[in-house]
Design an enzyme around this catalytic site. Sequence first.
Site: not given
Length: 452
Positions: A104, A246, A248, A250
């Site tokens: 992340s 960010d 990833d 999400d």
Amino acid sequence: MGRLFGTDGVRGVANADLTAELALGLSVAAAHVLAEAGSFAGHRPTAVVGRDPRASGEFLEAAVVAGLASAGVDVLRVGVLPTPAVAYLTGALGADLGVMLSASHNAMPDNGIKFFARGGHKLADELEDRIEQVYEQHRTGEPWERPTGAGVGRVKEYDEGFDKYVAHLVAVLPNRLDGLKIVLDEAHGAASRVSPEAFTRAGAEVVTIGAEPDGLNINDGCGSTHLGLLKAAVVEHGAHLGIAHDGDADRCLAVDASGEEVDGDQILAVLALAMREAGTLRGDTVVATVMSNLGFKLAMEREGVELVQTAVGDRYVLEAMKEKGYALGGEQSGHVIVLDHATTGDGTLTGLMLAARLAATGRSLAELAGVMERLPQVLVNVRDVDKSRVTTSKELSQAVTEAERELGATGRVLLRSSGTEPLVRVMVEAPDLEQAKSVAGRLADVVKSSLG
């Protein structure tokens, strides 16, 4: 062995804490728990596997795929895609489980493994515990039934995942984005291709930064944890707004036309009112965590929107939403869940919906975000302490009580151990920024002295 799973999967320094052996073993265990792999299953299980661009994701992906295939699971490799894309594809393709390799917002040396159950949903604690139990049994030598011959899993590249996910994002928008100029900061991460494509298809004029991942530069001075470049780019290009993801993708944070940050609480407030107006905010309720700014709570009360608060972590937000059927929830950090269209936080979807609200109303982001006033909030991360004793230290408990007495009803204190990093977070809200800084600093010193 301590618990492997934190608030968002298994995470650590790649090739040190998170090794290929651990990735392989966890994947075998997950296959047994989530896919019911083996002769008793009665069907051929399938898994969707994706990753962010980190260099370590290449060998960790190989280990995960090997573990799943060795347990009799067919694997669809979707390559570099956001975490919410893997969750979406897991559900859309009817897979038994999904696996995402990402840390992340963490720095490049870290990586992580996130598992999704059927339908693309994050795992409940009991499922994670079961995976750890099976992993430990195999690690200590307990034999497991290994398929052979035609029983081993097959591995296939699923290149269609990119277009399928982007088409889904654009299709669920309430209106197009024509006339908007938007700067996107992709954090050199998993959404570097997806997000610009989705915003462009939706009609926006797009400027991208941080969209050249090389495996080593993810989150490096850019993205949702470093908004300076985005703020400057929005002003330089005269854009209506900026969107930051960010690693990833999400999560989503925003920047208004003047370069001011718009955080997850403000985004939630804007979307809550938009959805209520559209009749899609079920129960006129929004779900957030205890980290949400007190200003968000006050704004929702004023607007007649109910607020349900949970523990920190979008998985707990999601659990509360699913339990009561609520449609919107999220975190101040930018994890926003629109349950009608996603099973987890989706930064690209959030950014698209926020931009759609601007396009539909003709109002600026600053005006829309002004529905709430952020109270000064100071967050201090205290490292190199025993975070497991946060709730048991008498010295720390006394310091918190004294701080709460000083702040009274106009502020609050929250201490919690991080679920993804080795540190304790000290959060203080107060009517005055200097008071918040002072109280947070004193509490951080107590955390160091009492838990060091």
